[in-house]
Design a protein around this motif. Structure first.
Motif, PDB file in Angstrom:
ATOM      1  N   GLY A 154       0.814  -1.213   0.000  1.00  0.00           N
ATOM      2  CA  GLY A 154       0.000   0.000   0.000  1.00  0.00           C
ATOM      3  C   GLY A 154       0.850   1.267   0.000  1.00  0.00           C
ATOM      4  O   GLY A 154       2.032   1.238  -0.347  1.00  0.00           O
ATOM      5  N   VAL A 155       0.233   2.384   0.367  1.00  0.00           N
ATOM      6  CA  VAL A 155       0.994   3.630   0.501  1.00  0.00           C
ATOM      7  C   VAL A 155       1.027   4.009   1.982  1.00  0.00           C
ATOM      8  O   VAL A 155       0.192   3.550   2.758  1.00  0.00           O
ATOM      9  CB  VAL A 155       0.373   4.793  -0.314  1.00  0.00           C
ATOM     10  CG1 VAL A 155       0.371   4.494  -1.798  1.00  0.00           C
ATOM     11  CG2 VAL A 155      -1.032   5.133   0.180  1.00  0.00           C
ATOM     12  N   GLY A 156       1.987   4.839   2.347  1.00  0.00           N
ATOM     13  CA  GLY A 156       2.094   5.227   3.753  1.00  0.00           C
ATOM     14  C   GLY A 156       2.802   6.555   3.918  1.00  0.00           C
ATOM     15  O   GLY A 156       3.453   7.052   2.992  1.00  0.00           O
ATOM     16  N   PRO A 205       4.720   3.802  -8.934  1.00  0.00           N
ATOM     17  CA  PRO A 205       4.734   2.433  -8.405  1.00  0.00           C
ATOM     18  C   PRO A 205       3.926   1.481  -9.293  1.00  0.00           C
ATOM     19  O   PRO A 205       2.908   0.923  -8.867  1.00  0.00           O
ATOM     20  CB  PRO A 205       4.096   2.606  -7.022  1.00  0.00           C
ATOM     21  CG  PRO A 205       3.155   3.748  -7.190  1.00  0.00           C
ATOM     22  CD  PRO A 205       3.768   4.678  -8.206  1.00  0.00           C
ATOM     23  N   VAL A 206       4.381   1.334 -10.515  1.00  0.00           N
ATOM     24  CA  VAL A 206       3.586   0.625 -11.530  1.00  0.00           C
ATOM     25  C   VAL A 206       4.434  -0.461 -12.193  1.00  0.00           C
ATOM     26  O   VAL A 206       5.480  -0.175 -12.785  1.00  0.00           O
ATOM     27  CB  VAL A 206       3.080   1.619 -12.616  1.00  0.00           C
ATOM     28  CG1 VAL A 206       2.238   0.882 -13.646  1.00  0.00           C
ATOM     29  CG2 VAL A 206       2.288   2.749 -11.975  1.00  0.00           C
ATOM     30  N   ILE A 245      -0.292   7.547  -5.564  1.00  0.00           N
ATOM     31  CA  ILE A 245      -0.718   6.538  -6.542  1.00  0.00           C
ATOM     32  C   ILE A 245      -0.604   5.186  -5.845  1.00  0.00           C
ATOM     33  O   ILE A 245       0.432   4.885  -5.225  1.00  0.00           O
ATOM     34  CB  ILE A 245       0.200   6.532  -7.799  1.00  0.00           C
ATOM     35  CG1 ILE A 245       0.100   7.854  -8.583  1.00  0.00           C
ATOM     36  CG2 ILE A 245      -0.110   5.344  -8.695  1.00  0.00           C
ATOM     37  CD1 ILE A 245      -1.120   8.013  -9.467  1.00  0.00           C
ATOM     38  N   GLU A 246      -1.636   4.382  -5.958  1.00  0.00           N
ATOM     39  CA  GLU A 246      -1.582   3.051  -5.342  1.00  0.00           C
ATOM     40  C   GLU A 246      -0.583   2.161  -6.093  1.00  0.00           C
ATOM     41  O   GLU A 246      -0.522   2.220  -7.334  1.00  0.00           O
ATOM     42  CB  GLU A 246      -2.935   2.357  -5.486  1.00  0.00           C
ATOM     43  CG  GLU A 246      -4.039   2.950  -4.657  1.00  0.00           C
ATOM     44  CD  GLU A 246      -5.359   2.284  -5.032  1.00  0.00           C
ATOM     45  OE1 GLU A 246      -6.010   1.772  -4.115  1.00  0.00           O
ATOM     46  OE2 GLU A 246      -5.709   2.275  -6.222  1.00  0.00           O
ATOM     47  N   PRO A 247       0.160   1.311  -5.395  1.00  0.00           N
ATOM     48  CA  PRO A 247       0.984   0.316  -6.086  1.00  0.00           C
ATOM     49  C   PRO A 247       0.097  -0.484  -7.049  1.00  0.00           C
ATOM     50  O   PRO A 247      -0.970  -0.979  -6.661  1.00  0.00           O
ATOM     51  CB  PRO A 247       1.531  -0.552  -4.956  1.00  0.00           C
ATOM     52  CG  PRO A 247       1.532   0.359  -3.762  1.00  0.00           C
ATOM     53  CD  PRO A 247       0.312   1.221  -3.930  1.00  0.00           C
ATOM     54  N   GLY A 276      -4.475  -1.860  -7.605  1.00  0.00           N
ATOM     55  CA  GLY A 276      -4.181  -0.438  -7.801  1.00  0.00           C
ATOM     56  C   GLY A 276      -4.881   0.126  -9.021  1.00  0.00           C
ATOM     57  O   GLY A 276      -6.006  -0.252  -9.332  1.00  0.00           O
ATOM     58  N   GLY A 277      -4.193   1.053  -9.701  1.00  0.00           N
ATOM     59  CA  GLY A 277      -4.755   1.645 -10.913  1.00  0.00           C
ATOM     60  C   GLY A 277      -5.125   3.110 -10.757  1.00  0.00           C
ATOM     61  O   GLY A 277      -5.645   3.729 -11.680  1.00  0.00           O
TER      62      GLY A 277
END
Ligand code: NAD
Length: 486
Positions: free
Chosen positions: A318-320, A393-394, A371-373, A358-359
């Motif tokens: 995730g993101v943090g 993160p793609v 941006i989500e992984p 993600g996306g």
């Protein structure tokens, strides 16, 4: 923080920018951190003049002992202020805290000492002995000298790493420098300029730090005939512009550019471990690393399982908040960069891909540039998501049909920066690594990043090497001297 971060360093003095100031932001919160000095073309003109003068008229180029002492002083000063610099870096770059204990801060600062040691032990002069070319008795020597004035132009993603990987070897070699950092991370460079002025004996004009909101100052630096070497890190498109500009005065260029590196999982690899590692890599610093592996190549028979493992890992990451010790994936640097990533995500869908996770933006964050992984499935290596650098993160996952096919796909890219190979049979993994046309390769998780390891790209990923002895020698000229003997 304002005293130390809103000044340019020009000719040994900390001065305001003639263009006033511009804001620097925290990408995790969109909070305005404060003001940075906004240099104009006139400030850049003065900085280049100061660097030229310092190279031509001071003893810097020939006083190795002074240079070595100053580099160690600079390292020590940076280490004395590392707590403050760490918080500044997390706030301005959005860099996850854990990375500041490595490549985002502590490692490149310590590496200044490596360049000081190298300069002390380097063979500056080689005696080629006596010969009689065309019958004329001659005694020949080859000496290494600094190139002269270095124009260093840097990006925002690893500001200390890249600023210091240029400054360290350039100064150790005896050059003078004008550093033009990216407009997104002016404080990281300005802090460095302040420490140079206040806590080292680096003579006036030897290092100049010119922060500006205007990219045109980079072009000005690249095109000024008083500059002897342009050392650039950034995107391939800008690198091409820098090379074109520098060509007018045939100025030497050193370019570290973009990448689209492949992570190859061989059919004898531990699929779970390898895919989890690939997820960890692409999520680190929200994928904003040029050498991060962004194409995951897995055996066709294991494709579905690899998608499941990788998506699960990315979801879990995730993101943090970058301030948090445990965060791997922070924000991207700016609204513009987030848009750039989002436009690539749209293209992936248009090209027939889908998101296994993600996306887009995470639902629970309304401030900051997140941006989500993301894992993209269902595409081929011809798709734009697989060919173009996204810098987020793609990860694009692609099937391969064995070692030869994996090598073919990995090398079928305009870039050639880095790569990774995972497999149980080490000889087989090594054989695949040997066939990759990239400047660095990791086999089974090996880390190549270190002061003594040259880093750089094949093809459109760059020209030349940064760090290591090869990186030091980018900042040297070679002179042959032959003396007639009786
Ligand atoms: P960028 O190319 O937009 O900007 C880099 C620097 O060039 C900035 O200081 C910018 O102000 C300056 N610049 C812009 N236009 C210029 C011009 N016409 N002439 C001279 N200078 C100019 O890159 P960015 O967005 O700051 O950074 C991200 C890019 O950097 C990515 O493509 C990434 O792959 C690349 N990068 C490469 C490496 C490497 O070592 N290969 C390392 C880090 C980042």
């Amino acid at each position: 923080m304002s005293r130390t971060t809103d000044r340019l360093l020009v000719n040994g003095r900390l001065v305001p920018g003639s263009g006033g100031t511009f804001e620097t932001l925290n990408p995790a919160t969109e909070e305005i951190l404060g003001e940075a000095a906004d240099a104009t073309a006139a400030d850049m003109e003065e900085a280049i003049g100061a660097a030229r003068q310092a190279f031509d008229s001071s003893g810097w180029a020939t006083d190795l002992a002074l240079r070595v002492r100053c580099l160690r002083q600079l390292r020590d000063a940076l280490q004395r202020h590392s707590d403050e610099l760490r918080e500044l870096t997390i706030a301005e770059v959005g860099a996850p805290r854990f990375l500041t204990f490595g490549a985002q801060l502590d490692a490149p600062v310590a590496d200044l000492g490596w360049f000081a040691d190298l300069a002390e032990s380097y063979e500056w002069s080689t005696d080629l002995g006596r010969a009689e070319p065309m019958g004329i008795p001659s005694h020949r020597r080859v000496v290494k000298e600094p190139v002269g004035v270095v124009g260093a132009i840097t990006p925002w993603n690893f500001p200390h790493q890249i600023n210091l990987a240029k400054l360290g070897p350039a100064l150790a070699a005896g050059n003078t420098v004008v550093l033009k950092p990216a407009p997104d991370t002016p404080w990281c460079a300005a802090f460095l300029g302040t420490l140079i002025a206040e806590e080292t004996d680096i003579p006036a004009g030897v290092v100049n730090v010119v922060t500006s909101s205007d990219h045109a100052l980079g072009a000005q630096l690249a095109g000024d005939p008083r500059v002897d070497l342009v050392s650039f890190t950034g995107s391939t498109a800008t690198g091409r512009a820098v090379m074109t500009t520098a060509a007018q005065s045939l100025t030497k260029v050193f370019l570290e550019l973009g990448g689209k590196s492949a992570f190859i999982v061989l059919d004898d690899a531990d699929l779970r471990a390898a895919c989890s590692y690939a997820a960890f890599s692409v999520a680190t610093h929200a994928g904003q690393g040029c050498a991060i592996t962004t194409r995951l190549l897995v055996p066709r028979a294991a494709y579905d399982q690899a998608v499941e493992i990788t998506a699960k890992s990315l979801r879990r990451i995730g993101v943090g908040d970058p301030k948090d010790d445990k965060t791997l994936c922070g924000p991207v640097i700016s609204a513009r960069q987030r848009e750039r990533v989002e436009s690539h995500l749209e293209l992936a869908i248009k090209d027939g891909g889908s998101f296994a996770c993600g996306g887009g933006r995470p639902a629970d964050r309304d401030r900051g540039f997140w941006i989500e992984p993301t894992l993209i499935t269902g595409l081929t290596n011809e798709s734009r998501a697989a060919r173009e650098e996204i810098f987020g993160p793609v990860l694009v996952i692609l099937p391969h049909d064995g070692d030869d096919d994996a090598v073919r796909i990995a090398n079928d890219s305009p870039y050639g920066l880095s790569g990774a190979v995972h497999g149980t049979d080490l000889e087989r993994a090594r054989a695949v690594a040997a066939r990759l046309r990239t400047g660095t390769v990791s086999v089974n998780g090996g880390v190549w990043y270190a002061a003594d390891v040259p880093f750089g790209g094949y093809k459109q990923s760059g020209i030349g090497r940064e760090m290591g002895v090869a990186g030091f020698e980018e900042y040297l000229e070679t002179k042959a001297i032959s003396e007639g003997v009786a």
